[in-house]
Each structure stands twice: as C-alpha cells, then as structure tokens.
Design an enzyme around this catalytic site. Structure first.
Site, short mmCIF file in Angstrom:
data_model
loop_
_atom_site.label_atom_id
_atom_site.label_comp_id
_atom_site.label_asym_id
_atom_site.label_seq_id
_atom_site.Cartn_x
_atom_site.Cartn_y
_atom_site.Cartn_z
CD1 TRP A 149 -3.12 -1.07 0.52
CD2 TRP A 149 -1.85 -2.39 1.81
NE1 TRP A 149 -3.78 -2.27 0.69
CE2 TRP A 149 -3.03 -3.09 1.48
CE3 TRP A 149 -0.91 -3.02 2.63
CZ2 TRP A 149 -3.28 -4.38 1.91
CZ3 TRP A 149 -1.16 -4.31 3.06
CH2 TRP A 149 -2.33 -4.98 2.71
CG HIS A 174 -6.65 -1.06 3.08
ND1 HIS A 174 -6.16 -2.32 3.33
CD2 HIS A 174 -6.24 -0.32 4.15
CE1 HIS A 174 -5.49 -2.35 4.47
NE2 HIS A 174 -5.52 -1.15 4.97
NE ARG A 200 -4.21 0.89 -2.20
CZ ARG A 200 -4.48 -0.37 -2.39
NH1 ARG A 200 -3.81 -1.05 -3.29
NH2 ARG A 200 -5.41 -0.96 -1.68
CD GLN A 214 -9.78 -0.90 -1.35
OE1 GLN A 214 -9.90 -0.95 -0.12
NE2 GLN A 214 -8.73 -1.38 -1.97
CB VAL A 257 -7.41 -12.83 5.70
CG1 VAL A 257 -8.58 -11.87 5.79
CG2 VAL A 257 -6.54 -12.50 4.51
CB ALA A 300 -12.68 -9.42 6.09
C1 YSA Z 1 -8.36 -8.29 1.46
C2 YSA Z 1 -8.72 -9.20 2.42
C3 YSA Z 1 -9.69 -8.82 3.34
O1 YSA Z 1 -10.02 -9.70 4.32
C4 YSA Z 1 -10.30 -7.59 3.27
C5 YSA Z 1 -9.93 -6.69 2.30
C6 YSA Z 1 -8.95 -7.04 1.41
C7 YSA Z 1 -8.52 -6.08 0.36
C8 YSA Z 1 -7.31 -5.26 0.83
N1 YSA Z 1 -7.64 -4.31 1.87
C9 YSA Z 1 -6.74 -4.50 -0.37
O2 YSA Z 1 -6.74 -3.25 -0.37
N2 YSA Z 1 -6.33 -5.26 -1.37
S1 YSA Z 1 -5.81 -4.68 -2.78
O3 YSA Z 1 -4.66 -3.82 -2.58
O4 YSA Z 1 -5.58 -5.78 -3.65
O5 YSA Z 1 -6.99 -3.82 -3.36
C10 YSA Z 1 -8.29 -4.38 -3.49
C11 YSA Z 1 -8.90 -3.95 -4.79
O6 YSA Z 1 -8.86 -2.52 -4.92
C12 YSA Z 1 -8.14 -4.46 -6.02
O7 YSA Z 1 -8.55 -5.77 -6.32
C13 YSA Z 1 -8.55 -3.46 -7.06
O8 YSA Z 1 -9.81 -3.80 -7.58
C14 YSA Z 1 -8.70 -2.18 -6.28
N3 YSA Z 1 -7.50 -1.31 -6.42
C15 YSA Z 1 -6.32 -1.41 -5.81
N4 YSA Z 1 -5.49 -0.42 -6.19
C16 YSA Z 1 -6.16 0.34 -7.07
C17 YSA Z 1 -7.46 -0.23 -7.23
N5 YSA Z 1 -8.37 0.31 -8.05
C18 YSA Z 1 -8.01 1.42 -8.72
N6 YSA Z 1 -6.81 2.04 -8.63
C19 YSA Z 1 -5.87 1.54 -7.81
N7 YSA Z 1 -4.72 2.16 -7.70
#
Ligand code: YSA
Length: 332
Positions: A149, A174, A200, A214, A257, A300
């Site tokens: 992140w 997030h 981000r 999100q 998780v 989650a």
């Molecule tokens: C995972 C497990 C849990 O138990 C709960 C939540 C999560 C998700 C975790 N908090 C997370 O942020 N994962 S992630 O970094 O992979 O982002 C989740 C989703 O946000 C991605 O699958 C994507 O669809 C979106 N995302 C991430 N960065 C982005 C973005 N969408 C647009 N622009 C970006 N820069």
C-alpha cells in the site's frame, strides 16, 4: 455643452427608448466612440488647462459610468417586459437534466444488494491513523506487506509544535481500517458493508488511480466460515451482473486474514479478472479489538468499486471516471 445639460438630455432619451435598438441609438449619440457627445468632451480634456481638467474630468467620467448603467438597466427592463408577453405558440425550452456519475450508480447497486441480504452499511473516515490502517490489521511498522500500500502520509506537527496526538496520519489506503473501528465499538454477530474512498501514492494507468473506491465486507459470528463467504459473494455477483458467472478462488496473502484468497470472474471473452481480496479474519486482528479469539470467527473481503464499474459498463480506462468530462457522465 455642459455636463449637466448632457445628463438631463441623455436621461430623457433613455427613458423614451422603448426597444433595444433605440437604446443603442442613445448609446451611440452620447457614448459612441467616434462622435458621441460625452466622448467628445472626454477627448477634449487633453487640450484643457489643469484647472479645467479638474472641473470637467471627474464629472464627465462619472457621467459615462452613470449612462452606461442606465442603458444597461433599461435593456434589462425591456427584456423582462418582453418575457411577460406569453407566446403560447412558442416551442418549450428543453431542460437539461443532470446525470448521476457511473460510480454513484454502481455504489447504489452494491449497497442495495447487500442491504437486501441483511448487511448494515457503514461509513468511515478517509483521513486515518497508522494504527487503524496498518498496525491493528497485523501490519506493524517494519512489516514488508506495507509495501503493498503506497501511502500518502499527512505532514505531521511535531511534539514541539504542540501536537498531542500519538502516531501518524495518512489518507486511508484501503477500507479495511473500518473493520477495526467497527469491531472496537460493536459486539458480534454482525455483517457490515463499508463503501468508501481510498488513496494510493502510485503511478496512474488505465486500471490504477491515486484516488479510487473500495467496498469492504465483514461478517463475524460464532461459526461464520469460508463457505458463508462463498455463498454471500456469489449471490452478490450474480445479482450485480444479472447472470450466472464462473468463479475462481486462488490462495493469496493479506496480513489480516488467514487463509487469504483472491476471487476471479471469467469475462465474456474467456479471460479471468481479479475482482477482490478476501479471507478469514486473522486471530491477531481479533486480539487487537479485544474479541475472544476462540469464541468468534469471520470473513472479510475488499473489492475495487471502479474496477467493477469498468467491467459492468465496458469502460476501458479508470481515468475517465475522474476526468470531469460531461460527455462521459451524460452516457449513464
Ligand atoms: C483483502 C482481504 C480482506 O479480508 C479484506 C480486504 C482485502 C482487500 C485489501 N484491503 C486491499 O486493499 N487489497 S488490494 O490492494 O488488492 O486492493 C483491493 C482492490 O482494490 C483491487 O482488487 C482493485 O480492484 C482495487 N485497487 C487497488 N489499487 C487500485 C485499485 N483500483 C483502482 N486504482 C488503484 N490504484
């Protein structure tokens, strides 16, 4: 001719003008660039003695402003008068309607579907502290997972500046910190949904923005399992896309998780697309919110709202959402 005489004459003429054309004639007579009566006086100022200039200059300029205003007001008065004559044969004016942003549409659809299966919709702060965004989610300061992140940190006042707050602030990377905030103040069982804006510090491209949305889900109870997650999320996606879909679960890693999974959906062309991260809530997270880890368990998930909107509406570039271009939003 002296200024007072011009004033009187011009006022009378303006009063008598009964349409825009007549107003223009009056304007040219007194203020016309070439031979306007007042313009001529203003032009002649340069040949006058200093004393005469003082005498005439100020008054002439004031009159110029005054006449312009009077003509302006007269024109307004004439146009409103005109509107009062109702022409019933005139075609109606087309009212331009505003449009909801596509992300607003998607947000509403997601909220409606989860509300219909008994999830409570919860809101949370966009400005977060390090503890809720990272530490309590089992991501301590030196944890390599923090690199997942890229963070916008908030410039901090030092203790010397009178800062009493412990810990740093950031724009939430997030929606997961709301898991902690909710569990700190509520007892299980519950199931919540947290849609929200996230940030981000990363380079933008067709599928990445620095600001995006999100949707976090959290369900906790005495015997919540991954099977419950599977049912809830597949029900959601079928309703959201309005058809049967193929799903693929892949093992994945998120510090909060255990086990962790990622979910892919098969797109019409046959390609798999990752839509969310998820898993069973880590025991260290339950410890952080002072839940008895042997008494509860939960799942989650977190998904990207922009990406879902892109799939549903066939939008090729995430940056279009934030372009502010009305030609784009008008299509929804
Ligand atoms: C995972 C497990 C849990 O138990 C709960 C939540 C999560 C998700 C975790 N908090 C997370 O942020 N994962 S992630 O970094 O992979 O982002 C989740 C989703 O946000 C991605 O699958 C994507 O669809 C979106 N995302 C991430 N960065 C982005 C973005 N969408 C647009 N622009 C970006 N820069």
């Amino acid at each position: 001719m002296d200024i007072e005489t011009i004033r009187e004459k011009a006022k009378n003429d303006i009063r008598d003008a009964n349409d825009a054309q007549a107003c223009e004639v009056v304007r040219v007579r007194y203020l016309g660039r070439k031979d306007g009566e007042l313009t001529n006086i203003l032009k002649s100022l340069k040949d006058m003695s200093l004393e005469e200039k003082r005498k005439f200059g100020v008054g002439a300029n004031e009159l110029k402003i005054e006449l312009n205003e009077l003509i302006e007001n007269k024109l307004k008065e004439l146009s409103t008068k005109k509107e009062r004559h109702l022409d019933v044969t005139k075609p109606g004016k087309k009212v331009a309607l505003g449009h909801l942003h596509p992300l607003t549409h998607i947000d509403k659809q997601i909220r409606d579907i989860f509300s219909s299966i008994n999830f409570t919709i919860v809101d949370g702060p966009e400005l977060e502290d390090e503890y809720h965004n990272f530490d309590a989610l089992n991501i301590p300061a030196d944890h390599p997972a923090r690199d997942m992140w890229d963070t916008f940190w908030i410039k901090q006042k030092t203790k010397e500046d009178g800062n009493k707050h412990i810990g740093k602030f950031l724009m939430r990377t997030h929606t997961s910190p709301m898991q902690i905030r909710y569990m700190e103040t509520h007892k299980p069982p519950f199931q919540i949904l947290v849609p929200g804006r996230t940030f981000r510090y990363e380079a933008t491209d067709a599928s990445h923005e620095i600001n995006f949305y999100q949707v976090e889900g959290l369900m906790v109870g005495p015997d919540v399992t991954l099977a419950n997650f599977k049912f809830v999320i597949e029900t959601f996606f079928k309703k959201f896309f309005g058809k049967e879909l193929e799903f693929r679960y892949r093992p994945s890693y998120f510090p909060f998780v255990e086990p962790g999974v990622e979910l892919d959906i098969r797109l019409p062309g046959g390609k798999w697309l990752e839509v969310m991260g998820a898993g069973m809530v880590h025991r260290n997270v339950f410890d952080a919110v002072k839940y008895e880890r042997r008494e509860v368990q939960g799942f989650a998930f977190g998904m990207g709202l922009d990406r879902l909107a892109m799939i549903k509406y066939g939008i090729p570039d995430i940056r279009l959402f934030y372009s502010g271009d009305a030609r784009f939003t008008e299509q929804f």
